[in-house]
Design an enzyme around this catalytic site. Structure first.
Site: not given
Ligand code: VGL
Ligand code: ZN
Length: 203
Positions: A12, A110, A155
């Site tokens: 991410d 995702k 994540c």
């Molecule tokens: C994430 C919160 C919501 C992350 C993704 O990538 O850590 N955190 N969605």
């Protein structure tokens, strides 16, 4: 070049998770040069991308009277609410332009199901659906995974916990990640160590 039975997994590294983004992780941009350098050590580089519909239920904006970082429950799962982030096709959902992406072999997206969040790159938070990533990696003969990216206490942590459950030797590279909350990260780190994940500062 690296060992063909190991892969670097970059979680991410998207604009919304960088300082200035809607869910900016402090220092998130500092790790980009490090992750770029790390890539030259690996034959296999895989990435994940948080990829939500605009009305995803993890967004506080979908719950009247609720603010980001509060918790609510639906479908039997406790969910922390977030600012709107990583909306499919938006600038915030794109990888940082500073991240080297030319050597990434596959990207697993995702968080597309409106009703369920997905911190891990392997499964949603209810472990109902797989992204197919562990089959993909096993099909390549990959046995060891090295995790980097954002956020360390969400994540990256959930992905590493699923990786070890799936039978991969799992490494968590601390210099290649940053957390949202220090307290949350320290708890996550303790659990990772208890599960047998190796926390390393550098590769
Ligand atoms: C994430 C919160 C919501 C992350 C993704 O990538 O850590 N955190 N969605
Ligand atoms: Zn998200």
């Amino acid at each position: 070049m690296g060992n063909t039975s190991e892969a670097l997994v970059i979680i991410d590294m998207q604009n919304d998770f960088l300082p200035g983004g809607s869910l900016g992780v402090p220092g998130g941009d500092d790790i980009i040069p490090y992750i770029n350098d790390l890539q030259s050590e690996f034959d296999w580089i895989i990435a994940s991308q948080d990829w939500h519909p605009h009305d995803h239920l993890s967004f506080a904006s979908q719950h009247t009277g609720k603010n980001p970082f509060e918790e609510v429950e639906w479908d039997g799962l406790l969910q922390k609410l977030w600012p709107d982030h990583c909306i499919q096709g938006s600038f915030g959902a794109e990888f940082s332009s500073a991240l080297k992406t030319g050597s990434i072999r596959a990207i697993f997206r995702k968080g597309m199901n409106r009703r369920i969040d997905s911190y891990s790159c392997f499964y949603d938070n209810g472990h109902l659906e797989t992204t197919g990533m562990s089959h993909y990696l096993r099909g390549l003969g990959i046995e060891k995974l090295y995790f980097t990216g954002l956020a360390a206490d969400f994540c990256v942590y959930f992905s590493a916990m699923d990786a070890i459950k799936e039978g991969f030797q799992t490494y968590f590279i601390e210099n290649g990640t940053r957390y949202i909350s220090e307290e949350g990260y320290l708890k996550a780190k303790k659990q990772m160590i208890e599960r047998g994940i190796k926390i390393i500062s550098d590769f």
